[in-house]
Enzyme design. Sequence first.
Site, PDB file in Angstrom:
ATOM      1  CG  ASP A  51     -11.510  -0.603  23.714  1.00 20.02           C
ATOM      2  OD1 ASP A  51     -10.648  -0.010  23.384  1.00 20.02           O
ATOM      3  OD2 ASP A  51     -11.425  -1.667  23.270  1.00 20.02           O
ATOM      4  CB  THR A 106      -0.225   4.027  25.801  1.00 19.38           C
ATOM      5  OG1 THR A 106      -2.091   4.054  25.372  1.00 19.38           O
ATOM      6  CG2 THR A 106       0.545   4.077  24.888  1.00 19.38           C
ATOM      7  CB  SER A 111     -15.504  -7.621  22.997  1.00 24.61           C
ATOM      8  OG  SER A 111     -15.045  -7.690  22.208  1.00 24.61           O
TER       9      SER A 111
HETATM   10  C1  GLA Z   1      -7.535  -3.318  22.473  1.00 21.69           C
HETATM   11  C2  GLA Z   1      -7.829  -3.493  24.074  1.00 21.69           C
HETATM   12  C3  GLA Z   1      -7.674  -2.594  24.903  1.00 21.69           C
HETATM   13  C4  GLA Z   1      -5.901  -1.709  24.006  1.00 21.69           C
HETATM   14  C5  GLA Z   1      -6.368  -1.543  22.679  1.00 21.69           C
HETATM   15  C6  GLA Z   1      -4.725  -1.051  22.218  1.00 21.69           C
HETATM   16  O1  GLA Z   1      -9.024  -2.611  22.016  1.00 21.69           O
HETATM   17  O2  GLA Z   1      -9.436  -3.669  24.320  1.00 21.69           O
HETATM   18  O3  GLA Z   1      -7.975  -2.223  25.879  1.00 21.69           O
HETATM   19  O4  GLA Z   1      -4.978  -1.670  24.381  1.00 21.69           O
HETATM   20  O5  GLA Z   1      -6.503  -3.155  21.877  1.00 21.69           O
HETATM   21  O6  GLA Z   1      -4.436   0.111  22.553  1.00 21.69           O
END
Ligand code: GLA
Length: 380
Positions: free
Chosen positions: A166, A34, A122
């Site tokens: 993240d 999302t 990461s």
């Molecule tokens: C990865 C991406 C995030 C997000 C998630 C799914 O972790 O880095 O930005 O999109 O997937 O929610």
Amino acid sequence: MVESVGSHFEEYFGKQAEAVIQSPGRINIIGEHTDYNDGYVLPAAIDRYIYVAASKNDDNKARLNAVDLGEDHVTEFNSIERTDRSWVNLINGILSQLSNRIGGVDLVFGGDIPLGAGVSSSAAICCGVATAISELYNLNLSKWDIAKIAQKSEHEFALVQCGIMDQFACMFGLTNHVLLLNCLTLEYEESEVELHGNRLLLINSKVEHSLGDSDYNRRKEESEEAIEALKKLDDKISSYQDVTAAHLEEVREKLDPILWKRAFHIVTENERVHEMRFALKSKKQDQVGELLNKSHHSLKEYYEVTCEETDFLVDELNKQGTVHGARQLGGGFGGCVLALVKDADVYQVLKQVEIAYKKSFNIKLDNIPVKISKGCHRIY
Ligand code: GLA
């Protein structure tokens, strides 16, 4: 861990590190896929970290060492490019944005965040490196500056078109709090988590994903196509936050079926984030579990980013009477499953699920104990 990264720095460079940064991984309670769709997420930083030990140099280059991989690399500031190693790309992506403001950097990193497990190793590397550089050279970058620099590195050097969740969780994490982020406005709210005799379990399926090679970017394109189609059908819609599940039902026949499914996941997942916030606040553990299960179902059926192994784990966990609910975590196509389990039964649940998983896939499960922890910061 922190001592070992610090002493490795001393051995490798023959001097003490001027700064050491602790940069956490994250879990996401709910709100998956999302963030890059201007929606809502509910992540938290965890007590699994990347440590970055660093010092300045005047050589117009970065001398890099990845302790856990036993690899090193030198990046000359006059030619910062993508390479065939993913950890170098992540750091080069940061250097490409900051090198014109600094003289050079010597850097060692390592930690205990499992790679490719959906707990955001990461972002922890990128945020940790950017924080180290900002601290060494007094760049006074804000948490948001660093989160955005880290995200740009993923876009341009790791070639993953990720959202901001993240990096946000890594920078803004707070001990024992989840963070509700509105990814459209970047407003956020911290709320304390009290699980009352229950525990969040993080179980690694050991199916490793690399988002760069997966369908992650494809999902982003599909979601963009879907919202453009929805905007054309109704000019009052400017983002997914203006779309309800009821509205989607009305326009079902007018949308490509795949795009409809992607939009349905995003819209209902946004609704689940708000329901989850309420369930956590009102301490309704069963509802928390039910929302986790619904989220997994939607990731599986509508967004199609789960895999056989994580589906199996969620089913198997739910067969155990004392598990409230479970779902796949993070970018998808493998990685970790997050479950809410009664404290007293954790050992028993893990044992049962471990046996069943080994029998079906011949893989030994990894249970990763986690606590909700503090965001990226300088230790010394
Ligand atoms: C990865 C991406 C995030 C997000 C998630 C799914 O972790 O880095 O930005 O999109 O997937 O929610």
